[in-house]
Write an enzyme that holds these catalytic residues in place. Structure first.
Site, PDB file in Angstrom:
ATOM      1  N   CYS A  32      14.751 -25.237  22.987  1.00 36.51           N
ATOM      2  CA  CYS A  32      14.373 -23.919  23.494  1.00 36.51           C
ATOM      3  C   CYS A  32      13.166 -24.053  24.419  1.00 36.51           C
ATOM      4  O   CYS A  32      12.121 -24.544  24.004  1.00 36.51           O
ATOM      5  CB  CYS A  32      14.045 -22.976  22.330  1.00 36.51           C
ATOM      6  N   CYS A  35       9.836 -22.170  23.074  1.00 36.69           N
ATOM      7  CA  CYS A  35       9.099 -22.564  21.870  1.00 36.69           C
ATOM      8  C   CYS A  35       7.821 -23.292  22.290  1.00 36.69           C
ATOM      9  O   CYS A  35       7.742 -23.827  23.396  1.00 36.69           O
ATOM     10  CB  CYS A  35       9.959 -23.487  21.004  1.00 36.69           C
ATOM     11  N   HIS A  96      10.724 -19.138  16.789  1.00 36.57           N
ATOM     12  CA  HIS A  96      12.000 -19.073  17.505  1.00 36.57           C
ATOM     13  C   HIS A  96      12.979 -18.074  16.887  1.00 36.57           C
ATOM     14  O   HIS A  96      13.739 -17.411  17.597  1.00 36.57           O
ATOM     15  CB  HIS A  96      12.629 -20.474  17.533  1.00 36.57           C
ATOM     16  N   ASN A 136      15.786  -7.437  27.239  1.00 38.55           N
ATOM     17  CA  ASN A 136      17.208  -7.532  26.962  1.00 38.55           C
ATOM     18  C   ASN A 136      17.327  -8.324  25.678  1.00 38.55           C
ATOM     19  O   ASN A 136      16.804  -9.426  25.586  1.00 38.55           O
ATOM     20  CB  ASN A 136      17.938  -8.291  28.077  1.00 38.55           C
ATOM     21  N   HIS A 147      15.050 -17.006  21.916  1.00 39.25           N
ATOM     22  CA  HIS A 147      13.643 -16.869  21.526  1.00 39.25           C
ATOM     23  C   HIS A 147      13.154 -15.440  21.839  1.00 39.25           C
ATOM     24  O   HIS A 147      13.413 -14.927  22.916  1.00 39.25           O
ATOM     25  CB  HIS A 147      12.810 -17.898  22.306  1.00 39.25           C
ATOM     26  N   HIS A 149      11.622 -12.532  23.311  1.00 42.80           N
ATOM     27  CA  HIS A 149      10.841 -12.364  24.540  1.00 42.80           C
ATOM     28  C   HIS A 149      11.282 -11.121  25.297  1.00 42.80           C
ATOM     29  O   HIS A 149      12.393 -10.631  25.122  1.00 42.80           O
ATOM     30  CB  HIS A 149      10.979 -13.593  25.439  1.00 42.80           C
ATOM     31  N   GLN A 151      10.482  -9.055  29.392  1.00 42.79           N
ATOM     32  CA  GLN A 151      10.231  -9.405  30.786  1.00 42.79           C
ATOM     33  C   GLN A 151       9.488  -8.277  31.499  1.00 42.79           C
ATOM     34  O   GLN A 151       9.485  -7.138  31.036  1.00 42.79           O
ATOM     35  CB  GLN A 151      11.556  -9.648  31.513  1.00 42.79           C
TER      36      GLN A 151
HETATM   37 ZN   LIG Z   1      12.299 -20.949  20.904  1.00 46.07          ZN
END
Ligand SMILES: [Zn+2]
Ligand SMILES: [Zn+2]
Ligand SMILES: [Zn+2]
Length: 336
Positions: A32, A35, A96, A136, A147, A149, A151
Site C-alpha cells: 500500500c 501506509c 491500513h 470516495n 487505505h 483517505h 482528497q
Molecule cells: Zn495502507
C-alpha cells in the site's frame, strides 16, 4: 498530459488526465503506497515510520500548480486552458484497515481541523477559485486504494454543481430575503420524518429531494459559508455528527458502507457569498445490502434522478442505528 477543455453544450470545463491510467490499482495490502514506510521496506508516499493525519500532493494529479501547456490549440468554439490547480490526498490514519467510521471521534476532530487549514491555505492561492474537499470510499465507487483517505481538488473555476447551488441560493435570497439552506433546515427539523440525527450545531437529514436512497446531508444550524468559520465548539459538534452518521451507515447493512462525501461551501474567488450555507453531502451507491444504484439513461443523459425509495422510510432505517458518541475523558468537556 492534462488540460482543461470547454464543453460548449453544457458551458462547463472538463479535464483530460491520460497519465492517470498508470495509477496504482488495488495493490496487495503489503504494498500500500499510503501506509507508513516500514523499516527496510519499500518507500511509500509517506517517508515517516508513523504519522497521525498526513497530507501530500497526489502523485497522479489531474490539476497542477505549474501545469504544462495544453496539447491541443484552442479555437473560438473550443476554448482550452492549462489544467492549473492542486490535487491533494489526506490520510485519515496510519492504520491500513481502518476507515473514517472506525476512527475515534477525537481523530475525526483533527481531520476537521486539517480540512480547515487546507481550505485556508489552498484558498489563498491566486489561481484557485474553489477548494473541493471530498472522499470516495469503497470499490463500489471505483476506489483504487483501500487505505483510509480523502482528497482535495483546488479548481481554477467554480465547478458547475456548486455554481447551480449558488444560483438557486442567490435567487431564493432575492425573492424571499432568506437563506435557502436555512429554510431547508427549518423545514426538515419541523417535519422530522427525514432527520437522521441532531446535535447543538448540526442536523443530518435525508432531504426531501434526495437523489440516492441513503443520500444524507449534514447542515450547520448556524448560517455560515465555510468550514473556517466554525467555532472550536462547532468543530467538535461536526466531528461528533460525522462519527454518528458514519457508524449508522456501517451498521445499516453490517458492512463498511461505501459512499461519496463532498463538502459544499463558498468559493474562494474573493467574491461575497453571504447567501450560501455550509453543508456536507453523502451519496452512498447502495440501494440494499448487495444492490447498487447505477446512473443510467435518465440520470446521465437527462440529469433526472429516479429514486426508487422514499427518504422518509430510509431516514427511519438509518435513525435506528444512531447511538451516542463516546469521547475520551480528556475531551469530555467538548461532549454534548
Ligand atoms: Zn495502507
Ligand atoms: Zn443559511
Ligand atoms: Zn450541496
Amino acid at each position: 498530459m492534462s488540460e482543461l477543455r470547454w464543453n460548449p453544450l453544457l458551458g462547463e470545463w472538463l479535464v483530460t488526465a491520460t497519465h492517470r491510467q498508470d495509477r496504482t490499482f488495488l495493490p496487495p495490502d503489503d504494498f500500500c503506497p499510503l501506509c507508513p514506510t516500514k523499516d527496510g521496506g519499500f518507500p511509500t508516499e509517506v517517508p515517516e515510520s508513523d504519522y497521525d493525519i498526513a497530507v501530500f500532493e497526489n502523485r497522479f494529479p489531474s490539476l497542477k500548480s505549474n501545469p504544462e501547456a495544453p496539447m491541443v490549440s484552442a479555437s473560438e468554439l473550443y476554448p482550452v486552458r492549462p489544467a492549473q490547480g492542486v490535487c491533494e490526498v489526506i490520510l485519515y490514519s496510519p492504520n491500513h484497515n481502518s476507515s473514517l467510521a472506525q476512527e475515534p471521534v477525537e481523530q475525526i476532530l483533527k481531520l476537521v481541523q486539517v480540512w480547515t487549514d487546507r481550505f485556508r491555505e489552498l484558498g489563498a492561492l491566486p489561481f484557485v477559485k474553489y477548494v473541493f474537499i471530498f472522499e470516495n470510499k469503497g470499490e463500489a465507487i471505483g476506489v483504487t486504494l483501500h487505505h483510509p483517505h480523502g482528497q482535495i481538488y483546488a479548481y481554477p473555476f467554480i465547478p458547475p454543481r456548486i455554481a447551480r447551488e449558488l444560483e438557486q441560493s442567490a435567487s431564493h435570497q432575492k425573492t424571499t430575503g432568506r437563506c435557502l439552506v436555512c429554510d431547508v433546515v427549518a423545514a426538515e427539523v419541523s417535519d422530522a420524518r427525514r432527520t437522521v440525527a441532531e446535535n447543538d450545531s448540526f442536523v443530518a437529514v435525508i432531504p426531501f429531494f434526495a437523489r440516492w436512497p441513503y443520500e444524507t446531508h449534514i447542515y450547520a444550524r448556524r448560517h455560515l459559508q465555510a468550514i473556517d468559520e466554525l467555532t472550536a465548539a462547532e468543530q467538535i459538534q461536526l466531528a461528533a455528527m460525522l462519527k454518528t452518521l458514519l457508524v449508522a451507515f456501517d451498521k445499516l447493512f453490517n458492512t463498511s458502507f461505501p459512499y461519496m462525501m463532498v463538502i459544499h461551501q463558498r468559493p474562494v474567488d474573493g467574491e461575497r457569498y453571504d447567501y450560501y450555507h455550509f453543508h456536507i453531502e453523502f451519496y452512498p451507491p447502495l440501494r440494499t445490502a448487495n444492490k447498487l444504484k447505477y446512473l443510467a439513461g435518465s440520470e446521465t443523459g437527462a440529469g433526472m434522478f429516479i429514486n426508487d425509495s422514499l427518504p422518509e422510510i430510509k431516514a427511519a432505517e438509518l435513525r435506528a442505528h444512531v447511538e451516542p458518541v463516546v469521547w475520551r475523558a480528556e475531551t469530555a468537556s467538548g461532549n454534548d
